[in-house]
Design a protein around this motif. Structure first.
Motif, PDB file in Angstrom:
ATOM      1  N   ARG A   1       0.883  -1.076   0.058  1.00 47.95           N
ATOM      2  CA  ARG A   1       0.004  -0.011   0.057  1.00 47.95           C
ATOM      3  C   ARG A   1       0.926   1.352  -0.047  1.00 47.95           C
ATOM      4  NH1 ARG A   1      -0.285   2.091   5.153  1.00 47.95           N
ATOM      5  NH2 ARG A   1       0.627   0.895   6.789  1.00 47.95           N
ATOM      6  N   ILE A   2       0.358   2.458  -0.339  1.00 42.53           N
ATOM      7  CA  ILE A   2       0.890   3.400  -0.329  1.00 42.53           C
ATOM      8  C   ILE A   2       1.178   3.992   0.972  1.00 42.53           C
ATOM      9  CG2 ILE A   2       0.748   6.203  -0.886  1.00 42.53           C
ATOM     10  CD1 ILE A   2      -0.374   5.428  -3.409  1.00 42.53           C
ATOM     11  N   THR A   3       2.445   4.552   1.290  1.00 46.88           N
ATOM     12  CA  THR A   3       2.801   4.946   2.698  1.00 46.88           C
ATOM     13  C   THR A   3       4.078   5.941   2.697  1.00 46.88           C
ATOM     14  OG1 THR A   3       3.673   4.283   4.827  1.00 46.88           O
ATOM     15  CG2 THR A   3       4.599   3.021   3.199  1.00 46.88           C
ATOM     16  N   GLN A   4       3.975   7.080   3.501  1.00 47.41           N
ATOM     17  CA  GLN A   4       4.884   8.077   3.557  1.00 47.41           C
ATOM     18  C   GLN A   4       6.092   7.712   4.690  1.00 47.41           C
ATOM     19  OE1 GLN A   4       3.332  12.025   3.250  1.00 47.41           O
ATOM     20  NE2 GLN A   4       1.880  11.255   1.632  1.00 47.41           N
ATOM     21  N   ARG A   5       5.799   6.625   5.209  1.00 46.36           N
ATOM     22  CA  ARG A   5       6.756   6.149   6.272  1.00 46.36           C
ATOM     23  C   ARG A   5       7.819   5.409   6.060  1.00 46.36           C
ATOM     24  NH1 ARG A   5       2.392   5.433  11.522  1.00 46.36           N
ATOM     25  NH2 ARG A   5       1.485   7.721  11.222  1.00 46.36           N
TER      26      ARG A   5
END
Length: 122
Positions: A101-105
């Motif tokens: 999934r998209i994550t910025q972490r």
């Protein structure tokens, strides 16, 4: 996991452009959301841009919005980062990332490439 190999980094003058590519191995590329992160010397790895599995949705950091564009070609198992109007503060090692999934972490990312150096001279 998927194996990722970045290319396209280099030295460019401020205001110039570069396009990074990230080639993924395996037959499940389209099942991954893909992203780009960067890490400058002495700083933490930071989110740059991400794209969902089918390429319809993208998101990017405020610092690169309007200058960088992420895209993908699932037929070629490749994700791209088009970087325009480059600034000296964009200098960093750029990493390709894959996750379900998209994550910025950065700490949540499943798979990383080895990184490619981008240097922007003033």
């Amino acid at each position: 996991q998927v194996q990722l190999v970045e290319s396209g980094g280099g030295l460019v003058q401020a205001g110039g452009s570069l396009r990074l590519s990230c080639a993924a191995s395996g037959r499940t590329f389209s099942s991954y959301a893909m992203g780009w992160f960067r890490q400058a010397p002495g700083k933490e790895r930071e989110f740059v841009a991400a794209i969902n599995r089918n390429g319809v949705f993208t998101t990017s950091a405020a610092s690169v919005k309007g200058r960088f564009t992420i895209s993908r070609d699932n037929a070629k198992n490749t994700v791209y980062l088009q970087m325009n109007s480059l600034k000296p503060e964009d200098t960093a090692v750029y990493y390709c990332a894959a996750d379900t999934r998209i994550t910025q972490r950065a700490g949540e990312i499943d798979s990383w490439g080895q990184g490619t150096q981008v240097t922007v001279s003033s």
